[in-house]
Design an enzyme around this catalytic site. Sequence first.
Site, PDB file in Angstrom:
ATOM      1  N   ASP A 185      41.492  35.335  30.092  1.00 37.43           N
ATOM      2  CA  ASP A 185      41.336  33.892  29.877  1.00 37.43           C
ATOM      3  C   ASP A 185      40.079  33.588  29.055  1.00 37.43           C
ATOM      4  OD1 ASP A 185      43.636  33.013  31.137  1.00 37.43           O
ATOM      5  OD2 ASP A 185      42.704  32.932  33.109  1.00 37.43           O
ATOM      6  N   LYS A 236      30.701  35.273  48.384  1.00 27.56           N
ATOM      7  CA  LYS A 236      31.992  35.558  49.015  1.00 27.56           C
ATOM      8  C   LYS A 236      32.906  36.320  48.054  1.00 27.56           C
ATOM      9  CE  LYS A 236      31.736  31.573  52.104  1.00 27.56           C
ATOM     10  NZ  LYS A 236      32.363  30.291  52.566  1.00 27.56           N
ATOM     11  N   SER A 277      48.122  34.794  29.115  1.00 28.35           N
ATOM     12  CA  SER A 277      47.004  35.721  28.932  1.00 28.35           C
ATOM     13  C   SER A 277      47.340  37.120  29.427  1.00 28.35           C
ATOM     14  CB  SER A 277      45.759  35.198  29.659  1.00 28.35           C
ATOM     15  OG  SER A 277      45.978  35.123  31.061  1.00 28.35           O
ATOM     16  N   HIS A 278      48.381  37.242  30.273  1.00 21.37           N
ATOM     17  CA  HIS A 278      48.791  38.546  30.793  1.00 21.37           C
ATOM     18  C   HIS A 278      50.158  38.981  30.248  1.00 21.37           C
ATOM     19  CE1 HIS A 278      45.561  37.524  33.517  1.00 21.37           C
ATOM     20  NE2 HIS A 278      45.573  38.759  33.980  1.00 21.37           N
ATOM     21  N   ARG A 297      50.852  22.402  46.721  1.00 17.42           N
ATOM     22  CA  ARG A 297      51.700  23.413  46.083  1.00 17.42           C
ATOM     23  C   ARG A 297      51.530  24.749  46.789  1.00 17.42           C
ATOM     24  NH1 ARG A 297      50.299  26.845  41.912  1.00 17.42           N
ATOM     25  NH2 ARG A 297      48.459  25.602  41.406  1.00 17.42           N
TER      26      ARG A 297
END
Length: 337
Positions: free
Chosen positions: A188, A230, A47-48, A301
């Site tokens: 996205d 937040k 998408s980028h 990860r």
Amino acid sequence: MTNELRISETNLIALAEEFLSSNGLNIAQSRSLARTLVEAQRDGSFSHGLQRLPGTLTTMSHPQFNRDADPQPHDLSVAAVQIDAQFGFSCLAAERGIEALVEKAHDVGLAMLAVNNGFHSTALWPLVERISNRGLVALSMNPTHAWVAPAGGNRGLLGTNPIAFAWPRRDKPPAVFDFATSAASRADIAMHRETGTEVPEEWGLDNQGKPSRDPAKILAGAMLPFGGHKGSAIALMIELLAGPLIGAFTSRESQSFDQGADAAPCHGELFLAFSPGVFGGAGALDHAETLFSGFYEQGARLPGDRRYRIRENSAREGIRVSSPLLDRIQVLMGAAI
């Protein structure tokens, strides 16, 4: 990705550079933007990546866009450097300012770079990774357009306001994250619109301020911040630090500047670089590795790991590119030539 080709990084950069230069962008900007877009494509951030290449034509058609921009950095202090992108793409200005930023951060311990008047290029992580590869901790952020409603609101006021961070590691690539402070990036959501698939309800509102799963209605209405109040607060912080603090547009001001041209956002971008050796001494990186090991012990990860795995695969097999996108790029390039 179905209906795809595998193309080498060198050939894709050459293709993207030719596309941009054939449409009138000067060589320096073409090289910088081509490299940045292909880096995103290489690492699986479709998408980028090259998905954004056709849209550069709309941005270059903005009445204030400068196809011949030649930005040069200038010092503000021993710890601050500023560079005017001259209303070209922001990535060239950022690359040229980074050299001074790195030097100042190593000398002083902490330095900042303000990029002004640049049209948004693509993801932030390629540049913070480059800074971190020079042994520094890096942070970058920018506003965009007023596409995002604040928590409790019902219409756009804040930008998607991405933030990127990179931490250097010995004999390993940096730990890097880069994400929008909206629930999803605008790119996205646009990709979901193109494929005709619904999105989670928490991603945005329609133009009546009601929750929607229709990506087209969200793009016409308002996106939402991640994490409620937040994420909204973090987006506000980015508006202030990469807007008024450095004499640049807020997201609402950038959208007004667009004048309905539908170009990429024109904004400021803030980079901060920290020397872990100056503050934390020789053991700073070792302490960090102890923390990182805790991720792996749990099977978690570390930010950036997936991107690096995809990068290795791209180096072996070539970079994935959809055939329809490649066809579209070549058609547009042929029209320009």
